[in-house]
Design an enzyme around this catalytic site. Structure first.
Site, PDB file in Angstrom:
ATOM      1  N   CYS A   1      -5.605   1.441   0.348  1.00 24.04           N
ATOM      2  CA  CYS A   1      -5.954   2.471   1.333  1.00 24.04           C
ATOM      3  C   CYS A   1      -5.477   2.067   2.719  1.00 24.04           C
ATOM      4  O   CYS A   1      -6.109   1.237   3.387  1.00 24.04           O
ATOM      5  CB  CYS A   1      -7.465   2.702   1.319  1.00 24.04           C
ATOM      6  SG  CYS A   1      -8.006   3.891   2.556  1.00 24.04           S
TER       7      CYS A   1
ATOM      8  N   CYS B   1      -7.897   2.840   5.582  1.00 22.58           N
ATOM      9  CA  CYS B   1      -9.032   1.911   5.649  1.00 22.58           C
ATOM     10  C   CYS B   1      -8.607   0.547   6.199  1.00 22.58           C
ATOM     11  O   CYS B   1      -9.313  -0.047   7.000  1.00 22.58           O
ATOM     12  CB  CYS B   1      -9.640   1.670   4.267  1.00 22.58           C
ATOM     13  SG  CYS B   1      -9.779   3.121   3.243  1.00 22.58           S
ATOM     14  N   ASP B   2      -7.471   0.039   5.739  1.00 24.89           N
ATOM     15  CA  ASP B   2      -7.158  -1.378   5.968  1.00 24.89           C
ATOM     16  C   ASP B   2      -5.953  -1.649   6.861  1.00 24.89           C
ATOM     17  O   ASP B   2      -5.700  -2.803   7.206  1.00 24.89           O
ATOM     18  CB  ASP B   2      -6.938  -2.070   4.610  1.00 24.89           C
ATOM     19  CG  ASP B   2      -8.182  -1.985   3.733  1.00 24.89           C
ATOM     20  OD1 ASP B   2      -9.292  -1.981   4.287  1.00 24.89           O
ATOM     21  OD2 ASP B   2      -8.051  -1.927   2.500  1.00 24.89           O
TER      22      ASP B   2
END
Ligand code: NAP
Length: 318
Positions: A144, A147-148
């Protein structure tokens, strides 16, 4: 109370990621005493808590200005649901029958019945199937970018895949990374032309064509990947500190084939703007019906929608 009576519920929630547990908090606070069948700890697709159990730090969930570890966040969701009278079964559903009401749900040989069902079984990223893939998850390996990506500021990273997801993730990651290499197993991209052009003209993006990742290198943290040329068989190494796998997602909907309407890709169909499925009394929320946003916060929001839809539907039945 007979066993049959104790196994009967107003609502059964299948799955315990952000969508399922938010649905539990809301239905529990509406006095519906939900039963959450939360999944099996040893499984990667049905683990209680969903995909956030496989991540490390989550920095984009509102309310946590310092960030929060994925598993800790899910523990908080669960505690909040338990506080309002939610019952949990830590196993996975093996069979369902939605042809009659009350609906039936089996966990191995035990049958549970319910007036209504909320399906929140989520989706899983398709992985490469490499031996140490799971160990590096959250330690350089991610599925992701939203997200990261932030954790890879100024670093050189790689993205695997040649579809829209891979190109979108790679393009997004150039906001943070100094260089992004897209590793694709063929020499033509599957992604739409406009996305391709965007990536091809981005000076921070390079391509490794006809290449498969065969190995993840590093001790504690990812330090590189081993590649093989799919035409010549020649091996090489790519020195990167991050690897984003973007080769598609699979919704966890095998259980519902034949009962619930789904897209060709397996995602459950819900009536636009609601969580209603094709069966009255069965609702769906979270990643199992969302291939667009796939965020914890959007899953939680749709879990809230399913709980409210469910509560109103039950009220109308009485
Ligand atoms: P996808 O279109 O199925 O593409 C998967 C890619 O991964 C393909 O390039 C495939 O290679 C590669 N791949 C599959 N298995 C692999 C393996 N084991 N090893 C190495 N590579 C592998 O999946 P997606 O990109 O996630 O997209 C899914 C759907 O969502 C598509 O309909 C897409 O258009 C849509 N989507 C749209 C957007 C957007 O419009 N903004 C963004 C994301 C996704 P091959 O090409 O060789 O098969």
């Amino acid at each position: 109370m007979s066993r049959a009576e104790s196994n009967h519920h107003e609502v059964i929630i299948i799955g315990s990621g952000p969508a399922g547990l938010t649905a539990a908090i809301y239905t529990a606070r509406a006095n519906l005493r939900p039963l959450v069948i939360e999944g099996e700890p040893s499984s990667t697709s049905d683990q209680p808590g969903g995909q956030l159990m496989l991540t490390t730090e989550v920095e984009n969930f509102p309310g946590f200005p310092e960030g929060v570890m994925g598993p800790d966040l899910m523990m908080k969701f669960r505690e909040q649901a338990a506080r309002f009278n939610t019952t949990f079964i830590t196993e996975k559903v093996t069979k369902v029958d939605f042809s009659n009401r009350p609906f039936s749900v089996w966990v191995r040989d035990t049958k549970y019945t319910a007036q209504s069902i909320i399906v929140s079984t989520g989706a899983q990223s398709i992985m490469l199937g490499l031996e140490n893939e799971k160990r590096f998850y959250g330690h350089g390996l991610s599925t992701c970018a939203t997200c990261d990506g932030f954790f890879f500021k100024g670093q050189e990273i790689a993205v695997v895949g040649g579809g829209d997801s891979a190109i979108e993730e790679a393009t997004f990651l150039t906001k943070f990374a100094s260089k992004v290499t897209i590793v694709h197993r063929r020499e033509t991209l599957r992604a739409s032309k406009i996305m391709q052009q965007r990536a091809l003209s981005n000076p921070k993006i390079e391509f490794k064509w006809n290449s498969q990742v065969t190995e993840i290198l590093g001790a504690q943290k990812l330090q590189g990947v081993g590649l093989v040329d799919t035409i010549t068989g020649q091996k090489s190494q790519l020195d990167v500190t991050g690897l984003f796998v973007a080769i598609g997602h699979r919704p966890n909907t095998d259980l519902f084939k034949g009962d619930l309407e789904m897209e060709d890709s397996g995602y459950l169909k819900t009536r636009p703007g609601s969580s209603y499925t094709n069966i009255n009394g069965v609702f769906a929320c979270g990643d199992v019906q969302d291939h667009t946003y796939r965020q914890a916060i959007t899953a939680a929001g749709s879990g809230c929608m399913a709980a409210i839809d469910c509560e109103r539907w039950l009220e109308a039945q009485h």
